[in-house]
Design a protein around this motif. Structure first.
Motif, PDB file in Angstrom:
ATOM      1  N   GLY A 179       0.814  -1.207   0.000  1.00 15.90           N
ATOM      2  CA  GLY A 179       0.000   0.000   0.000  1.00 15.90           C
ATOM      3  C   GLY A 179       0.849   1.258   0.000  1.00 15.90           C
ATOM      4  N   PRO A 180       0.258   2.365  -0.427  1.00 12.77           N
ATOM      5  CA  PRO A 180       0.989   3.631  -0.510  1.00 12.77           C
ATOM      6  C   PRO A 180       1.353   4.176   0.867  1.00 12.77           C
ATOM      7  CG  PRO A 180      -1.345   3.987  -0.939  1.00 12.77           C
ATOM      8  CD  PRO A 180      -1.139   2.502  -0.875  1.00 12.77           C
ATOM      9  N   LYS A 181       2.494   4.830   0.957  1.00 13.80           N
ATOM     10  CA  LYS A 181       2.953   5.461   2.193  1.00 13.80           C
ATOM     11  C   LYS A 181       2.760   6.973   2.153  1.00 13.80           C
ATOM     12  CE  LYS A 181       4.444   1.504   3.683  1.00 13.80           C
ATOM     13  NZ  LYS A 181       3.722   0.805   4.783  1.00 13.80           N
ATOM     14  N   PRO A 252     -10.087  12.647   3.255  1.00  9.41           N
ATOM     15  CA  PRO A 252     -10.274  11.642   4.320  1.00  9.41           C
ATOM     16  C   PRO A 252     -10.777  10.297   3.802  1.00  9.41           C
ATOM     17  CG  PRO A 252     -11.078  13.770   5.059  1.00  9.41           C
ATOM     18  CD  PRO A 252     -10.770  13.910   3.592  1.00  9.41           C
ATOM     19  N   LYS A 253     -11.570  10.312   2.725  1.00  9.55           N
ATOM     20  CA  LYS A 253     -12.045   9.046   2.148  1.00  9.55           C
ATOM     21  C   LYS A 253     -10.881   8.254   1.564  1.00  9.55           C
ATOM     22  CE  LYS A 253     -16.535  11.037   0.864  1.00  9.55           C
ATOM     23  NZ  LYS A 253     -17.412  11.398  -0.280  1.00  9.55           N
ATOM     24  N   ASN A 258      -7.079   3.807   2.208  1.00  9.10           N
ATOM     25  CA  ASN A 258      -5.660   3.445   2.133  1.00  9.10           C
ATOM     26  C   ASN A 258      -4.990   3.703   3.487  1.00  9.10           C
ATOM     27  OD1 ASN A 258      -5.154   3.078  -1.036  1.00  9.10           O
ATOM     28  ND2 ASN A 258      -6.490   4.860  -0.722  1.00  9.10           N
ATOM     29  N   PRO A 259      -5.277   2.868   4.480  1.00 12.92           N
ATOM     30  CA  PRO A 259      -4.757   3.098   5.837  1.00 12.92           C
ATOM     31  C   PRO A 259      -3.244   3.025   5.939  1.00 12.92           C
ATOM     32  CG  PRO A 259      -5.779   0.922   5.668  1.00 12.92           C
ATOM     33  CD  PRO A 259      -6.118   1.658   4.410  1.00 12.92           C
ATOM     34  N   VAL A 264       0.965  13.014   4.076  1.00 15.41           N
ATOM     35  CA  VAL A 264       0.053  13.703   3.174  1.00 15.41           C
ATOM     36  C   VAL A 264       0.697  15.023   2.763  1.00 15.41           C
ATOM     37  CG1 VAL A 264      -2.235  14.714   2.870  1.00 15.41           C
ATOM     38  CG2 VAL A 264      -1.956  12.657   4.284  1.00 15.41           C
ATOM     39  N   ILE A 265       0.874  15.223   1.453  1.00 14.77           N
ATOM     40  CA  ILE A 265       1.529  16.427   0.940  1.00 14.77           C
ATOM     41  C   ILE A 265       0.579  17.170   0.007  1.00 14.77           C
ATOM     42  CG2 ILE A 265       3.459  17.341  -0.417  1.00 14.77           C
ATOM     43  CD1 ILE A 265       5.053  14.834   0.367  1.00 14.77           C
TER      44      ILE A 265
END
Length: 385
Positions: A179-181, A252-253, A258-259, A264-265
């Protein structure tokens, strides 16, 4: 017109009620019940329609008496309702005004068109004298003077800007797992550059976001997602007044779905006077300068803005400061001072939130890409090394 007999009857009942209630404190339980029954019978005898119509909704005789008086003399309810309505309207107007200001005020020029932090050039010219040791960074005045520009509408205290604590926060992310970081998005997706091609998104801030995403994914092997949602176009027209509010409903969705995302940029392009060129030379390449931006969710005049609360302000400050220090230590002159402003700028999405103002409308697309080369490296240093 209110029936005079009705008014007189209610006044009589109210007088009986007051007389009985004044005596009840000294009576025993049995006598109190008799007094209550006396008032109740008065209501049934003098106002049977009103009493029995409302009997199922009566929680107490006190409430029934008050309701009847307010039904005849509604001024109390009117004032209460009017006051509440005015407060709600005022809050909504204030909220919308703040949202609009928040959407437009992170550009690097002030009301007079002057560059914010115009003395940044002095800092970069004398960058060799800047000491980034924990001991020196623990000095609030030193930290503020060398690393920050604080907007006149807000303020920050020494307990909120403790260099030792901010530098000590662990910003590392977990490289393992699927998953994405990192999530990259753009509150203002329509920002363009000096040589951008109208209608070609690859030459806009979104294209620069694509380039940064590619660097992080393929060069530094940090799984990164690029969200290209548009929040500054309404009915096909440029409108930033609701951009942060619209993004607040969507980002937020994405994080919920994607927990694995830890960073976040929000990547922006700054806005400066046409005679200003935010560029420096790094490794022989003209490179757009960047500025990290932090919202403090408060103003000097009104204090904390409760409906723009951010539980991650300290984490946000730590992230931007560690990025700033990495920039000073590796590429002096690349990062302008961190800009502190009121409001929130959606930096409450995660502890590691970063708002980046990269270059401006006077920079070229290539200068912006050169800046992303450096920004990606700095992100890898702070998040991984």
């Amino acid at each position: 017109m209110i029936n005079r007999v009705l008014i007189a009857t209610i006044i009589i009942i109210f007088c009986i009620y007051c007389l009985v209630k004044s005596c009840m404190a000294s009576k025993n339980e049995f006598q109190s019940e008799i007094c209550e029954e006396l008032v109740s019978m008065s209501g049934k005898v003098f106002l049977p329609g009103l009493y029995f119509a409302n009997e199922e909704r009566i929680d107490s005789l006190d409430e029934w008496i008050v309701n009847q008086i307010q039904s005849v003399f509604p001024i109390g309810r009117y004032v209460d309702g009017k006051e509440k309505s005015e407060i709600e309207v005022e809050d909504r107007e204030t909220y919308e005004r703040i949202m609009a200001m928040q959407a437009n005020d992170e550009n690097a020029i002030d009301a007079e068109g002057n560059l914010i932090g115009k003395d940044d050039s002095l800092v970069t010219q004398n960058v060799g004298v800047i000491d980034t040791s924990v001991e020196k960074m623990s000095d609030f005045e030193y930290l503020l003077a060398n690393f920050y520009t604080v907007d006149g509408s807000t303020m920050i205290r020494s307990d909120e800007l403790n260099g030792k604590e901010l530098l000590g926060k662990d910003m590392h992310i977990l490289k393992s797992g699927s998953g994405p970081k990192i999530l990259i998005y753009h509150t203002h997706s329509q920002e363009m550059f000096a040589d951008s091609i109208q209608g070609d998104a690859s030459t806009s801030i979104v294209g620069i976001g694509d380039y940064l995403t590619d660097l992080l994914n393929n060069k530094y092997h940090i799984n990164t997602m690029h969200h290209t949602g548009v929040y500054d176009l309404i009915d096909g027209k440029l409108d930033r007044s609701r951009a942060y509010d619209l993004a607040k409903g969507e980002i937020p969705k994405i994080l919920e779905d994607n927990p694995s995302i830890e960073v976040v940029i929000d990547l922006h392009r700054d806005g400066v006077g046409e005679g200003t060129h935010l560029v420096t030379n790094i490794n022989g390449k003209p490179t757009a300068q960047i500025m990290f931006f932090n919202g403090l969710s408060k103003t000097r005049a009104n204090g904390d803005i409760d409906y723009l609360a951010n539980p991650y302000i300290q984490d946000n400050l730590a992230f931007s400061l560690q990025m700033q220090v990495a920039a000073y230590n590796h590429y002096p002159g690349f990062a302008r001072r961190i800009y502190l402003r009121g409001y929130r700028y959606n930096m409450h999405f995660a502890p590691r939130c970063l708002l980046v103002e990269a270059g401006a409308q006077t920079n070229t697309v290539q200068e912006m890409k050169n800046a992303m080369d450096i920004l990606a490296e700095l992100l890898n240093i702070v998040l991984n090394e």
